[in-house]
Design an enzyme around this catalytic site. Sequence first.
Site, PDB file in Angstrom:
ATOM      1  N   CYS A  41       3.206  -7.230   1.315  1.00 58.16           N
ATOM      2  CA  CYS A  41       4.343  -7.849   0.618  1.00 58.16           C
ATOM      3  C   CYS A  41       4.242  -9.374   0.583  1.00 58.16           C
ATOM      4  O   CYS A  41       5.239 -10.062   0.371  1.00 58.16           O
ATOM      5  CB  CYS A  41       5.666  -7.402   1.230  1.00 58.16           C
ATOM      6  SG  CYS A  41       5.911  -5.621   1.127  1.00 58.16           S
ATOM      7  N   PHE A  81       0.846  -1.198   0.000  1.00 53.59           N
ATOM      8  CA  PHE A  81       0.000   0.000   0.000  1.00 53.59           C
ATOM      9  C   PHE A  81       0.873   1.236   0.000  1.00 53.59           C
ATOM     10  O   PHE A  81       1.925   1.281   0.647  1.00 53.59           O
ATOM     11  CB  PHE A  81      -0.904   0.007   1.247  1.00 53.59           C
ATOM     12  CG  PHE A  81      -1.606   1.327   1.455  1.00 53.59           C
ATOM     13  CD1 PHE A  81      -2.739   1.635   0.718  1.00 53.59           C
ATOM     14  CD2 PHE A  81      -1.132   2.255   2.362  1.00 53.59           C
ATOM     15  CE1 PHE A  81      -3.381   2.859   0.884  1.00 53.59           C
ATOM     16  CE2 PHE A  81      -1.767   3.474   2.546  1.00 53.59           C
ATOM     17  CZ  PHE A  81      -2.899   3.777   1.798  1.00 53.59           C
TER      18      PHE A  81
END
Length: 228
Positions: A174, A83
């Site tokens: 991730c 993000f």
Amino acid sequence: MGGRPVVQVVRLGLVSYQEALQQQQAYVNRTRGSSAHALLLCQHSPVYTTGIRHKPYPPAQLDRLRLLGADVHRTNRGGLITFHGPGQLVCYPVLNLSSFQKSVRWYVGALEETILSLCSGFGIRASTSPHTGVWVGDNKICAIGIHCGRWVTSHGLALNCNTDLSWFRHIVPCGIPGRGVTSLSSELQRDVGVDETVPHLLHAFRERFCCRLTEGGPGSGQTDGPPP
């Protein structure tokens, strides 16, 4: 001729992810033709981005993220989903590694070491791990995902300063289960914004990459020197 490479610092401000991609491509094209290095600094409007190591997300999942009020982009950087949003310092180095060291592994390590130095300057004990990026314990404070074509770099790093971390709750950051995220503000228990952080980043980057920094665009001038 020898001497330290000169890197132009370009401050984009708060921009959409798409606009930043266009700016990066323009600087990549310039660097390929002249080895004129640049360091693009910005913040993004809320956006989730996926990297080349992830198969396409199901449309329903992407729609769910968009309903949160964020854009969604698939990119050509390394890494998985993350993000970007206000309060996060995003740094896109556009460098010709021929002027530094022609090694992607070296380059990623140098970015990590830059952030380790920055965190140390704030009194934060950060570390690296087999997972790319910089961590404080089991929480990621800085994500790194790069692209390198013909030794010219793009994409880069995203350092959480005073980011609203609740955006990360809707993804596995991730792609690493069981890990969290943190920020400079969370670690120091005070508000640490992007403006306060930028001079520290520039100082650490200049020292690690053994380069000279100059300002590009409005307010041009030397940025060499220690952070205030």
